[in-house]
Design an enzyme around this catalytic site. Structure first.
Site, mmCIF file in Angstrom:
data_model
loop_
_atom_site.group_PDB
_atom_site.id
_atom_site.type_symbol
_atom_site.label_atom_id
_atom_site.label_comp_id
_atom_site.label_asym_id
_atom_site.label_seq_id
_atom_site.Cartn_x
_atom_site.Cartn_y
_atom_site.Cartn_z
ATOM 1 N N LYS A 111 -27.493 -38.353 -56.136
ATOM 2 C CA LYS A 111 -26.634 -39.230 -56.933
ATOM 3 C C LYS A 111 -25.858 -40.150 -55.994
ATOM 4 O O LYS A 111 -25.216 -39.679 -55.051
ATOM 5 C CB LYS A 111 -25.659 -38.409 -57.758
ATOM 6 C CG LYS A 111 -24.594 -39.227 -58.480
ATOM 7 C CD LYS A 111 -23.434 -38.360 -58.946
ATOM 8 C CE LYS A 111 -22.641 -37.769 -57.809
ATOM 9 N NZ LYS A 111 -21.855 -38.775 -57.023
ATOM 10 N N ASP A 149 -19.706 -33.734 -61.823
ATOM 11 C CA ASP A 149 -20.885 -34.589 -61.717
ATOM 12 C C ASP A 149 -22.106 -34.027 -62.450
ATOM 13 O O ASP A 149 -23.131 -34.708 -62.545
ATOM 14 C CB ASP A 149 -21.269 -34.790 -60.240
ATOM 15 C CG ASP A 149 -20.349 -35.759 -59.526
ATOM 16 O OD1 ASP A 149 -19.681 -36.554 -60.214
ATOM 17 O OD2 ASP A 149 -20.301 -35.727 -58.283
#
Length: 307
Positions: A9, A150
């Site tokens: 990410k 996240d």
């Protein structure tokens, strides 16, 4: 056996917009996913277990403190055994969502492994986010954020704008892909320590997201007007991050260099794959102990009804 990819990410921009009374920081971030990451093999078994190998396996726990094991407990507590084998390619505590991506991959794999027999119908629908109502989407996000802020965005691994502490997502379907080089100079940075060192917590959020870019260069120029509000604090804690950024900035063809998340991984953006590949080779040659990868950033898989 089921195989899932836990993609890296990357926070192309991360603006800190405030802090809640419980200490959690509020953010506004543009997130994309790389075409590189960890590999997670998942199979039915008598008991739940985790084995870890790969170039970044050293120091990664295999007990219940690992995010994969926590995901298994959240999804199927004490109900069915699952054998996980993680090939760890991404550095840990690196600002690229490694542990969160692993947890999200575990959830996706468990959904696929158990199929319609899953007792968690909300998770089952989560494999196809376009089937989720706004209420279902929020419920799913609230459920998985217990594994980490996240994890919701990593569950879908789609280009998104993140709000709140990371649980509020708006997917974006038409951002052009980017060619990048990811660099981690071999240091781990504590996210709480970085947050603590941030001098200003009340900042402007991102401007309205654009999708009408003339070309990749126009897209990168727009990204250059944004920022990562954690970068300066992280560089003070680990000055080698500043050096890594300078190495990217000085590489041939680099259009923009920035830190991802709370660090220490940094990224450089390039106009094409050839330039990114050559830059990665040059930086690796100069710093053979660093983790350096050329990659493609960004996906466009449709929009979500909630965003």
């Amino acid at each position: 056996m089921i195989t899932e990819r836990a993609q890296a990410k990357i926070n192309l921009a991360l603006h800190i917009t405030g802090q809640r009374e419980d200490g959690y920081h509020l953010l506004d971030s543009l997130v994309v996913f790389a075409d590189i990451g960890d590999r997670l093999d998942i199979a039915k078994a008598g008991i739940t277990s985790l084995m870890i190998d790969g170039p970044q396996a050293t120091g990664v726990p295999q007990d219940m403190s690992n995010s994969i094991m926590k995901a298994a407990e959240l999804f199927l507590p004490q109900e069915r055994g699952t054998a996980f084998t993680l090939t760890k390619n991404l550095p840990s505590a690196a600002g690229i969502g490694g542990g969160s991506a692993d947890a999200a991959a575990a959830l996706r794999g468990l959904i696929r492994l158990w199929g319609d027999k899953s007792p968690k119908q909300l998770f089952l629908k989560g494999l196809q986010p376009d089937r989720l109502s706004a209420e279902d989407f929020q419920a799913l996000s609230d459920k998985v954020k217990a594994l980490g802020a996240d994890v919701p965005v990593c569950l879908f691994s789609r280009t998104a704008r993140m709000h709140g502490i990371g649980e509020k997502l708006s997917f974006i379907d038409s951002m052009p892909p980017l060619r990048a080089v990811l660099v981690n100079p071999g240091v781990s940075v504590s996210t709480p320590e970085v947050f603590k060192a941030i001098a200003r917590k009340e900042n402007e959020g991102l401007p309205d997201t654009r999708t009408d870019f003339a070309d990749v260069g126009d897209y990168i120029a727009w990204l250059g007007s944004l920022r990562n509000d954690m970068e300066n604090a992280a560089c003070q804690i680990a000055p080698v991050i500043s050096y890594a950024l300078s190495q990217l900035e000085q590489s041939a063809g680099c259009q923009l260099a920035r830190m991802s998340g709370s660090g220490a991984t940094c990224f450089g953006l390039y106009l094409d794959a050839k330039s990114a590949g050559e830059a990665a080779k040059a930086i690796s040659a100069t710093h053979p102990s660093w983790w350096v990868k050329a990659c493609r950033l960004g996906t466009a898989r449709g929009t979500h009804p909630n965003g």
